[in-house]
Design a protein around this motif. Structure first.
Motif, PDB file in Angstrom:
ATOM      1  N   MET A 181     -18.049 -22.195   1.873  1.00  0.00           N
ATOM      2  CA  MET A 181     -19.100 -22.389   2.845  1.00  0.00           C
ATOM      3  C   MET A 181     -18.521 -22.164   4.246  1.00  0.00           C
ATOM      4  O   MET A 181     -17.405 -22.572   4.533  1.00  0.00           O
ATOM      5  CB  MET A 181     -19.677 -23.791   2.685  1.00  0.00           C
ATOM      6  N   SER A 182     -19.331 -21.530   5.132  1.00  0.00           N
ATOM      7  CA  SER A 182     -18.885 -21.215   6.486  1.00  0.00           C
ATOM      8  C   SER A 182     -18.938 -22.459   7.365  1.00  0.00           C
ATOM      9  O   SER A 182     -19.785 -23.323   7.191  1.00  0.00           O
ATOM     10  CB  SER A 182     -19.773 -20.152   7.108  1.00  0.00           C
ATOM     11  N   THR A 183     -18.059 -22.453   8.343  1.00  0.00           N
ATOM     12  CA  THR A 183     -18.058 -23.569   9.290  1.00  0.00           C
ATOM     13  C   THR A 183     -19.080 -23.298  10.389  1.00  0.00           C
ATOM     14  O   THR A 183     -19.564 -22.169  10.566  1.00  0.00           O
ATOM     15  CB  THR A 183     -16.667 -23.760   9.924  1.00  0.00           C
ATOM     16  N   LEU A 201     -21.762 -19.740  14.436  1.00  0.00           N
ATOM     17  CA  LEU A 201     -22.082 -19.444  15.833  1.00  0.00           C
ATOM     18  C   LEU A 201     -21.513 -18.092  16.247  1.00  0.00           C
ATOM     19  O   LEU A 201     -22.177 -17.329  16.970  1.00  0.00           O
ATOM     20  CB  LEU A 201     -21.553 -20.542  16.755  1.00  0.00           C
ATOM     21  N   ALA A 202     -20.324 -17.768  15.785  1.00  0.00           N
ATOM     22  CA  ALA A 202     -19.715 -16.472  16.100  1.00  0.00           C
ATOM     23  C   ALA A 202     -20.525 -15.342  15.466  1.00  0.00           C
ATOM     24  O   ALA A 202     -20.742 -14.295  16.087  1.00  0.00           O
ATOM     25  CB  ALA A 202     -18.261 -16.447  15.628  1.00  0.00           C
ATOM     26  N   ALA A 248     -23.698 -14.895  17.506  1.00  0.00           N
ATOM     27  CA  ALA A 248     -23.442 -14.191  18.764  1.00  0.00           C
ATOM     28  C   ALA A 248     -23.254 -12.698  18.502  1.00  0.00           C
ATOM     29  O   ALA A 248     -23.764 -11.855  19.257  1.00  0.00           O
ATOM     30  CB  ALA A 248     -22.211 -14.786  19.454  1.00  0.00           C
ATOM     31  N   GLU A 249     -22.528 -12.356  17.459  1.00  0.00           N
ATOM     32  CA  GLU A 249     -22.311 -10.949  17.103  1.00  0.00           C
ATOM     33  C   GLU A 249     -23.635 -10.280  16.724  1.00  0.00           C
ATOM     34  O   GLU A 249     -23.915  -9.143  17.126  1.00  0.00           O
ATOM     35  CB  GLU A 249     -21.302 -10.856  15.948  1.00  0.00           C
ATOM     36  N   LEU A 250     -24.457 -10.975  15.958  1.00  0.00           N
ATOM     37  CA  LEU A 250     -25.750 -10.430  15.548  1.00  0.00           C
ATOM     38  C   LEU A 250     -26.666 -10.237  16.763  1.00  0.00           C
ATOM     39  O   LEU A 250     -27.352  -9.205  16.870  1.00  0.00           O
ATOM     40  CB  LEU A 250     -26.410 -11.359  14.523  1.00  0.00           C
TER      41      LEU A 250
END
Length: 102
Positions: free
Chosen positions: A1-3, A8-9, A12-14
């Motif tokens: 599972m992602s943190t 959030l990163a 932001a990239e999307l």
């Protein structure tokens, strides 16, 4: 599972990719519009909805030249709307509207 920070990163990239795609599509659309304007001789004034030369726009609220004048007082009437009292009185007295034509 992602943190949380990784998500959030990714977000932001999307968002950056979305903004870049929007800018590119906007630039492509503008280029296509400019090409069509050149091809058909369209001006910015044409796009703004200006009326064609020789054609008047809306006449709502514009002044109309008077067509009838009361020789006694100088009062005028355009022939539009309700007849003024001086016209009604003259017509009732046997005169014709053409007697007051300017």
């Amino acid at each position: 599972m992602s943190t949380y920070q990784e998500l959030l990163a990714q977000k932001a990239e999307l968002e950056r990719k979305i903004e870049n795609a929007r800018k590119q599509e906007l630039a492509d659309a503008i280029a296509q519009i400019k090409a069509l304007m050149t091809q058909y001789g369209i001006t910015v004034a044409d796009l703004a909805g200006k009326s064609a030369p020789g054609r008047s726009g809306s006449t709502k609220g514009s002044k109309v030249a008077p067509k009838y004048r009361n020789p006694a007082t100088g009062d005028t009437w355009t022939g539009r709307g309700r007849q003024p009292k001086w016209v009604e009185a003259a017509l009732a007295g046997g005169k014709q509207l053409s007697d007051f034509a300017i």
